[in-house]
Design a protein around this motif. Structure first.
Motif, PDB file in Angstrom:
ATOM      1  N   SER A   1      -5.764  10.850  -5.792  1.00 42.41           N
ATOM      2  CA  SER A   1      -6.585   9.683  -6.121  1.00 42.41           C
ATOM      3  C   SER A   1      -7.769  10.065  -6.997  1.00 42.41           C
ATOM      4  CB  SER A   1      -7.068   8.999  -4.842  1.00 42.41           C
ATOM      5  OG  SER A   1      -7.936   9.828  -4.100  1.00 42.41           O
TER       6      SER A   1
ATOM      7  N   SER B   1      -7.264   4.245 -13.415  1.00 46.85           N
ATOM      8  CA  SER B   1      -6.090   3.760 -12.686  1.00 46.85           C
ATOM      9  C   SER B   1      -5.143   2.945 -13.558  1.00 46.85           C
ATOM     10  CB  SER B   1      -6.537   2.922 -11.480  1.00 46.85           C
ATOM     11  OG  SER B   1      -7.310   1.816 -11.899  1.00 46.85           O
TER      12      SER B   1
ATOM     13  N   LEU C   1      -1.007  -1.567  -4.494  1.00 50.61           N
ATOM     14  CA  LEU C   1      -0.141  -1.924  -5.608  1.00 50.61           C
ATOM     15  C   LEU C   1      -0.599  -3.225  -6.260  1.00 50.61           C
ATOM     16  CD1 LEU C   1       3.304  -1.173  -3.904  1.00 50.61           C
ATOM     17  CD2 LEU C   1       1.945   0.358  -5.351  1.00 50.61           C
ATOM     18  N   SER C   2      -0.256  -3.379  -7.525  1.00 52.72           N
ATOM     19  CA  SER C   2      -0.660  -4.570  -8.279  1.00 52.72           C
ATOM     20  C   SER C   2      -0.016  -5.835  -7.731  1.00 52.72           C
ATOM     21  CB  SER C   2      -0.308  -4.403  -9.757  1.00 52.72           C
ATOM     22  OG  SER C   2       1.080  -4.101  -9.905  1.00 52.72           O
TER      23      SER C   2
ATOM     24  N   VAL D   1      -7.926   1.815  -5.641  1.00 54.21           N
ATOM     25  CA  VAL D   1      -7.786   3.213  -5.236  1.00 54.21           C
ATOM     26  C   VAL D   1      -8.890   3.524  -4.235  1.00 54.21           C
ATOM     27  CG1 VAL D   1      -7.795   5.623  -5.989  1.00 54.21           C
ATOM     28  CG2 VAL D   1      -6.809   3.852  -7.476  1.00 54.21           C
TER      29      VAL D   1
ATOM     30  N   TRP E   1       0.808  -1.218   0.000  1.00 57.54           N
ATOM     31  CA  TRP E   1       0.000   0.000   0.000  1.00 57.54           C
ATOM     32  C   TRP E   1       0.841   1.268   0.000  1.00 57.54           C
ATOM     33  CZ3 TRP E   1      -5.318   0.137  -0.365  1.00 57.54           C
ATOM     34  CH2 TRP E   1      -5.996  -1.073  -0.201  1.00 57.54           C
TER      35      TRP E   1
ATOM     36  N   LEU F   1      -1.600  -0.191 -10.418  1.00 56.95           N
ATOM     37  CA  LEU F   1      -2.529  -0.123  -9.295  1.00 56.95           C
ATOM     38  C   LEU F   1      -3.626  -1.169  -9.420  1.00 56.95           C
ATOM     39  CD1 LEU F   1      -2.946   3.760  -9.028  1.00 56.95           C
ATOM     40  CD2 LEU F   1      -1.631   2.271  -7.515  1.00 56.95           C
TER      41      LEU F   1
ATOM     42  N   LEU G   1      -3.555   3.709  -2.026  1.00 59.51           N
ATOM     43  CA  LEU G   1      -3.398   3.051  -3.317  1.00 59.51           C
ATOM     44  C   LEU G   1      -2.828   1.657  -3.081  1.00 59.51           C
ATOM     45  CD1 LEU G   1      -1.639   5.957  -5.288  1.00 59.51           C
ATOM     46  CD2 LEU G   1      -4.100   5.560  -5.026  1.00 59.51           C
TER      47      LEU G   1
END
Length: 319
Positions: free
Chosen positions: A75, A83, A130-131, A110, A67, A107, A128
């Motif tokens: 955002s 995103s 993260l992937s 969000v 995160w 991302l 946010l």
């Protein structure tokens, strides 16, 4: 009873794991100064770029392996564009590259604070996801966050970092760092009269008659203060770029509960900051640095056995 005990153990271990990793900038030995940052000095600082034009739009801070903390202003811009059109860079020093220690992520989620008001900048905070998780290194580490009840008295020195435009109205190639002092909300309200209302959810830093501070594209970046050897994020860049006024930040300590309700597991490390703690006059509520009980010059290595032990126990007790 056993299940309840396991739950308590898991929560305690998660807290200890976060506190042994966050807040530590092992490459940062600077006390005063300003200008270009040195690689690895601010390992939690992240930059948010548009993938279409590869232009920086905001900053943020890594708060755990999954995160990033940023502003609601940022955002909202991400959601407006989509995103999928943004890239998060971690461990970056130069915009032009190459950056040897850099990694990037897209991302997956969000989250904007539901009470954010763009016209007043109140509740200017967002998360946010993260992937995919990032691995911590000397150049990529999470920052600890100011816990509820933290006190930042006027005059306390803090640092703000970012790639925002400078006085020459140019976006610098190298990450910038600036040391600024906390300004009380009372004094900040006086100079911001008829501009915006300084609420309890905000804090200010910089000179009341202007000077160093944040500007465009710094939004979402961290304002950090050092307590003993730990760096604690006090604020999030929210309002700035007027050279005649102090910069305004979202007060992170007001949002501990909200952050913890949004992040299901591996919650960020929160530490109570106070003026007295910072001057070692009130050790009762202070969370000491674990490595202070050892001797030597490599605290990160000293922490490793603790971190490894906690990790193994977590695998045994926690699903």
């Amino acid at each position: 009873m056993t299940m309840r005990l396991n739950t308590v153990v898991c929560v305690a271990l998660a807290l200890l794991l976060n506190l042994t990793v966050c807040c530590q900038a092992s490459l940062n030995t600077r006390i005063i100064g300003g200008g270009d940052a040195t690689e690895g000095f601010w390992p939690w600082h992240v930059s948010i770029y548009t993938s279409r034009s590869n232009i920086i739009v905001c900053g943020g801070s890594l708060i755990n392996k999954d995160w990033v903390l940023t502003s609601a202003f940022c955002s909202n811009n991400i959601n407006d564009v989509g995103s999928s059109n943004f890239i998060i860079y971690l461990g970056r020093l130069k915009q032009s590259g190459p950056n040897t220690h850099e990694v990037n992520r897209t991302l997956s989620r969000v989250i904007t604070h539901p009470n954010y008001t763009s016209s007043t900048s109140d509740n200017d905070i967002a998360l946010l996801q993260l992937s995919s998780s990032v691995d911590f290194t000397a150049h990529i580490k999470p920052v600890c966050l100011a816990a509820a009840g933290s006190e930042f008295d006027e005059g306390i020195q803090s640092w703000v970092t970012g790639w925002g435009v400078t006085y020459s109205e140019e976006s610098p190639d190298i990450l910038q760092e600036t040391e600024i002092a906390i300004v009380s909300n009372y004094n900040c309200s006086i100079v911001y009269t008829n501009r915006i209302s300084i609420t309890d959810n905000m804090m200010c830093a910089g000179l009341t008659d202007g000077g160093k501070g944040s500007c465009s594209y710094d939004n979402g970046g961290p304002l950090v203060t050092k307590q003993s050897s730990r760096w604690i994020q006090a604020g999030i860049v929210s309002v700035g770029c007027d050279s005649s006024l102090p910069s305004v930040f979202t007060r992170v300590s007001k949002y501990q509960d909200w952050i913890n309700t949004q992040i299901d597991n591996n919650q960020p490390g929160f530490i109570t900051f106070s003026y007295y703690n910072n001057n070692t006059l009130d050790p009762i509520s202070y969370i000491p640095d674990i490595y202070d009980i050892f001797s030597g010059s490599s605290p990160d290595l000293h922490l490793f056995p603790f971190y490894l032990t906690f990790t193994i126990i977590s695998l045994i007790f926690c699903p």
